[in-house]
Enzyme design. Sequence first.
Site, PDB file in Angstrom:
ATOM      1  N   ASP A  24      10.075 -35.259 -28.191  1.00  0.00           N
ATOM      2  CA  ASP A  24      11.655 -35.541 -28.124  1.00  0.00           C
ATOM      3  C   ASP A  24      12.490 -34.240 -28.937  1.00  0.00           C
ATOM      4  O   ASP A  24      13.560 -34.510 -28.797  1.00  0.00           O
ATOM      5  CB  ASP A  24      11.786 -36.765 -28.463  1.00  0.00           C
ATOM      6  CG  ASP A  24      11.531 -37.434 -30.047  1.00  0.00           C
ATOM      7  OD1 ASP A  24      10.259 -36.742 -30.481  1.00  0.00           O
ATOM      8  OD2 ASP A  24      12.507 -37.961 -30.638  1.00  0.00           O
TER       9      ASP A  24
ATOM     10  N   HIS B 269      10.637 -29.800 -35.754  1.00  0.00           N
ATOM     11  CA  HIS B 269       9.350 -30.132 -35.570  1.00  0.00           C
ATOM     12  C   HIS B 269       8.942 -30.039 -34.206  1.00  0.00           C
ATOM     13  O   HIS B 269       9.861 -30.154 -33.286  1.00  0.00           O
ATOM     14  CB  HIS B 269       8.871 -31.129 -36.478  1.00  0.00           C
ATOM     15  CG  HIS B 269       9.466 -32.834 -35.847  1.00  0.00           C
ATOM     16  ND1 HIS B 269      10.949 -32.884 -35.685  1.00  0.00           N
ATOM     17  CD2 HIS B 269       8.865 -33.729 -35.381  1.00  0.00           C
ATOM     18  CE1 HIS B 269      11.210 -34.088 -35.285  1.00  0.00           C
ATOM     19  NE2 HIS B 269       9.914 -34.595 -35.027  1.00  0.00           N
TER      20      HIS B 269
END
Length: 268
Positions: A100, A96
């Site tokens: 991060d 996704h």
Amino acid sequence: MKKTKVYLLDGGSMALDRSYLYLNAGLTGDERFPVYGVLIDHPEGRFIFDTGFDFGHTCETVPFTKPSQTPVQTIPGQLDLLRVRPSEITHVINSHYHIDHCGGNKHCSHATTICHKCELEAFRFPQESEKLGYSDTSFAPHLRDQPADDALGSGELDIFTPRFETLTGDQEIAKGVYLFETLGHTAGHYSLMVKLAHRRPMLFTADACYSQKNLDMMCIQAGNRDEDQTRASMQRLKDLAELHDADLFFSHDAESYANYQKAPYAYT
């Protein structure tokens, strides 16, 4: 024939309060957790699954996560341990597009980027509550300039630009390399499984499940688009691990991560 190897690329660490990491579990206090990527050196190409965070962007946008990252813990630094240049990466796969998990994409400018079709749409037009999570646009700075009615197509495999391939459903993207839909954390979240010659399959949860503790408690983290879907995806990971006799590798689990072998060590 060249055999598939898997390397874990150490990307540093961040910290959040346990009330975020274990939703409604009554736990508090900071917990520091790892961030890492996965390099799959495969006969069909070099694939990176997730690329961690960009230190500067993270410090600027979410300093409360207390990011820690050395130059060696960047994508170029980790690849240098393996004598691999970023330009040699053929594909970047993103579970996704939260900051991060895509901060190092920009270094692999020659790679094709693979993601879920719904995830690319969510990144292009984030909901108000998701704008911070989707704030790192460095790998595709002009993507949000596309008009809202610019259709991505409806096929199972759609070519959005010469650099993007968007998928839906479960996919085998190379021999023995699988993407499984684990929706809920985001609109188009994927987990990854790699089959190897000399060990059990490696099933990377990404943010469908942060840690072994989350799984043991069946407790999701905060910050999900759909909490019910997230719980269902956590159960799906348990079922997939049992079905394929796979080892689960968690995205943000300091205790498990301490026992993982990191680059330049290879899983084969």
